[in-house]
Design a protein around this motif. Sequence first.
Motif, PDB file in Angstrom:
ATOM      1  N   LEU A   1       0.819  -1.211   0.000  1.00 56.79           N
ATOM      2  CA  LEU A   1       0.000   0.000   0.000  1.00 56.79           C
ATOM      3  C   LEU A   1       0.857   1.267   0.000  1.00 56.79           C
ATOM      4  CD1 LEU A   1      -2.834  -1.238   2.328  1.00 56.79           C
ATOM      5  CD2 LEU A   1      -3.018  -0.685  -0.114  1.00 56.79           C
ATOM      6  N   GLU A   2       1.997   1.239   0.658  1.00 57.77           N
ATOM      7  CA  GLU A   2       2.922   2.382   0.600  1.00 57.77           C
ATOM      8  C   GLU A   2       3.371   2.602  -0.841  1.00 57.77           C
ATOM      9  OE1 GLU A   2       6.053   1.512   3.385  1.00 57.77           O
ATOM     10  OE2 GLU A   2       4.786   2.012   5.112  1.00 57.77           O
ATOM     11  N   PHE A   3       3.671   1.517  -1.542  1.00 53.76           N
ATOM     12  CA  PHE A   3       4.066   1.616  -2.948  1.00 53.76           C
ATOM     13  C   PHE A   3       2.941   2.252  -3.769  1.00 53.76           C
ATOM     14  CE2 PHE A   3       4.443   0.228  -7.298  1.00 53.76           C
ATOM     15  CZ  PHE A   3       5.800   0.276  -7.561  1.00 53.76           C
ATOM     16  N   LEU A   4       1.728   1.758  -3.591  1.00 60.04           N
ATOM     17  CA  LEU A   4       0.593   2.265  -4.372  1.00 60.04           C
ATOM     18  C   LEU A   4       0.266   3.717  -4.060  1.00 60.04           C
ATOM     19  CD1 LEU A   4      -1.672  -0.876  -4.251  1.00 60.04           C
ATOM     20  CD2 LEU A   4      -0.525   0.071  -6.267  1.00 60.04           C
ATOM     21  N   HIS A   5       0.506   4.120  -2.821  1.00 60.71           N
ATOM     22  CA  HIS A   5       0.231   5.504  -2.405  1.00 60.71           C
ATOM     23  C   HIS A   5       1.453   6.407  -2.549  1.00 60.71           C
ATOM     24  CE1 HIS A   5      -3.809   4.728  -1.013  1.00 60.71           C
ATOM     25  NE2 HIS A   5      -3.373   3.656  -0.371  1.00 60.71           N
ATOM     26  N   ARG A   6       2.542   5.812  -3.043  1.00 55.97           N
ATOM     27  CA  ARG A   6       3.789   6.556  -3.248  1.00 55.97           C
ATOM     28  C   ARG A   6       4.227   7.256  -1.959  1.00 55.97           C
ATOM     29  NH1 ARG A   6       1.651   8.786  -8.896  1.00 55.97           N
ATOM     30  NH2 ARG A   6       2.078   6.950 -10.125  1.00 55.97           N
ATOM     31  N   ALA A   7       4.252   6.482  -0.903  1.00 57.30           N
ATOM     32  CA  ALA A   7       4.605   7.011   0.417  1.00 57.30           C
ATOM     33  C   ALA A   7       6.030   6.587   0.788  1.00 57.30           C
ATOM     34  CB  ALA A   7       3.623   6.491   1.457  1.00 57.30           C
ATOM     35  N   GLY A   8       6.677   7.422   1.597  1.00 65.40           N
ATOM     36  CA  GLY A   8       7.998   7.096   2.122  1.00 65.40           C
ATOM     37  C   GLY A   8       9.001   6.803   1.034  1.00 65.40           C
ATOM     38  N   LYS A   9       9.660   5.648   1.140  1.00 67.90           N
ATOM     39  CA  LYS A   9      10.703   5.295   0.168  1.00 67.90           C
ATOM     40  C   LYS A   9      10.156   5.039  -1.229  1.00 67.90           C
ATOM     41  CE  LYS A   9      10.835   0.329   1.247  1.00 67.90           C
ATOM     42  NZ  LYS A   9      11.665  -0.765   1.765  1.00 67.90           N
ATOM     43  N   TYR A  10       8.827   4.991  -1.366  1.00 76.53           N
ATOM     44  CA  TYR A  10       8.193   4.761  -2.665  1.00 76.53           C
ATOM     45  C   TYR A  10       7.644   6.042  -3.295  1.00 76.53           C
ATOM     46  CZ  TYR A  10       8.529  -0.105  -1.263  1.00 76.53           C
ATOM     47  OH  TYR A  10       8.992  -1.332  -0.865  1.00 76.53           O
ATOM     48  N   ALA A  11       8.153   7.192  -2.882  1.00 75.94           N
ATOM     49  CA  ALA A  11       7.645   8.471  -3.386  1.00 75.94           C
ATOM     50  C   ALA A  11       7.698   8.565  -4.909  1.00 75.94           C
ATOM     51  CB  ALA A  11       8.424   9.625  -2.761  1.00 75.94           C
ATOM     52  N   ASP A  12       8.661   7.915  -5.526  1.00 77.03           N
ATOM     53  CA  ASP A  12       8.812   7.966  -6.982  1.00 77.03           C
ATOM     54  C   ASP A  12       8.319   6.702  -7.677  1.00 77.03           C
ATOM     55  OD1 ASP A  12       9.993  10.517  -6.905  1.00 77.03           O
ATOM     56  OD2 ASP A  12      11.951   9.631  -6.439  1.00 77.03           O
ATOM     57  N   ALA A  13       7.538   5.898  -6.991  1.00 74.23           N
ATOM     58  CA  ALA A  13       7.061   4.632  -7.564  1.00 74.23           C
ATOM     59  C   ALA A  13       6.139   4.897  -8.758  1.00 74.23           C
ATOM     60  CB  ALA A  13       6.315   3.823  -6.508  1.00 74.23           C
ATOM     61  N   PRO A  14       6.267   4.091  -9.799  1.00 76.94           N
ATOM     62  CA  PRO A  14       5.362   4.239 -10.945  1.00 76.94           C
ATOM     63  C   PRO A  14       3.985   3.648 -10.627  1.00 76.94           C
ATOM     64  CG  PRO A  14       6.793   2.371 -11.280  1.00 76.94           C
ATOM     65  CD  PRO A  14       7.251   3.023 -10.000  1.00 76.94           C
ATOM     66  N   ARG A  15       2.999   4.097 -11.373  1.00 73.29           N
ATOM     67  CA  ARG A  15       1.664   3.510 -11.241  1.00 73.29           C
ATOM     68  C   ARG A  15       1.700   2.139 -11.918  1.00 73.29           C
ATOM     69  NH1 ARG A  15      -3.834   5.306 -11.062  1.00 73.29           N
ATOM     70  NH2 ARG A  15      -5.182   3.827 -12.112  1.00 73.29           N
ATOM     71  N   PRO A  16       1.284   1.084 -11.224  1.00 71.17           N
ATOM     72  CA  PRO A  16       1.317  -0.244 -11.849  1.00 71.17           C
ATOM     73  C   PRO A  16       0.273  -0.396 -12.957  1.00 71.17           C
ATOM     74  CG  PRO A  16       0.791  -0.391  -9.489  1.00 71.17           C
ATOM     75  CD  PRO A  16       0.831   1.045  -9.849  1.00 71.17           C
ATOM     76  N   ASP A  17       0.607  -1.185 -13.957  1.00 68.67           N
ATOM     77  CA  ASP A  17      -0.355  -1.554 -14.995  1.00 68.67           C
ATOM     78  C   ASP A  17      -1.187  -2.734 -14.532  1.00 68.67           C
ATOM     79  OD1 ASP A  17       0.466   0.335 -16.919  1.00 68.67           O
ATOM     80  OD2 ASP A  17       2.154  -0.939 -17.473  1.00 68.67           O
ATOM     81  N   LEU A  18      -0.619  -3.536 -13.643  1.00 66.95           N
ATOM     82  CA  LEU A  18      -1.247  -4.763 -13.180  1.00 66.95           C
ATOM     83  C   LEU A  18      -0.692  -5.076 -11.795  1.00 66.95           C
ATOM     84  CD1 LEU A  18      -2.937  -7.368 -13.956  1.00 66.95           C
ATOM     85  CD2 LEU A  18      -0.741  -8.337 -14.690  1.00 66.95           C
ATOM     86  N   ILE A  19      -1.548  -5.594 -10.927  1.00 67.02           N
ATOM     87  CA  ILE A  19      -1.111  -6.003  -9.596  1.00 67.02           C
ATOM     88  C   ILE A  19      -1.336  -7.505  -9.459  1.00 67.02           C
ATOM     89  CG2 ILE A  19      -1.537  -5.806  -7.112  1.00 67.02           C
ATOM     90  CD1 ILE A  19      -2.540  -2.896  -7.734  1.00 67.02           C
TER      91      ILE A  19
END
Length: 132
Positions: free
Chosen positions: A25-43
């Motif tokens: 969920l941090e990745f999906l919300h681009r939180a913390g260390k995932y601030a620059d995470a891309p939007r996934p095409d598929l989960i």
Amino acid sequence: MTQEALKDGKVRNNMHVTWDGVEALEFLHRAGKYADAPRPDLILLDLNLPKKDGREVLVEIKEDGDRKRIPVVVLTTSKAEEDIFKAYDLHANCYISKPVDLDQFVRVVRGIEDFWFTIVKLPALHRRDRSE
């Protein structure tokens, strides 16, 4: 194993792996260390995640107006009817029980890749969001 199965695939994928539901969920919300995470095409989502299980993660994804259109493939060891019903009730896009046999598992993962990245058409808005 999923990463290995996709490594030799026809489609060039950028795969990002998280190890528990909170991190997902941090990745999906681009939180913390995932601030620059891309939007996934598929989960690809396992139901049996530590910290926050996959059912809880699925609820949060599908309740989020910005992320609810991201296809979620439940790929898990459970073959329990109640898990299958619950996943679809929570708006999973499909439910796949992981095969025990490695060769079958590779075929299943490559089938997921073929279907979602060569056959399925996603809305233009979804494709545009990939560059966020």
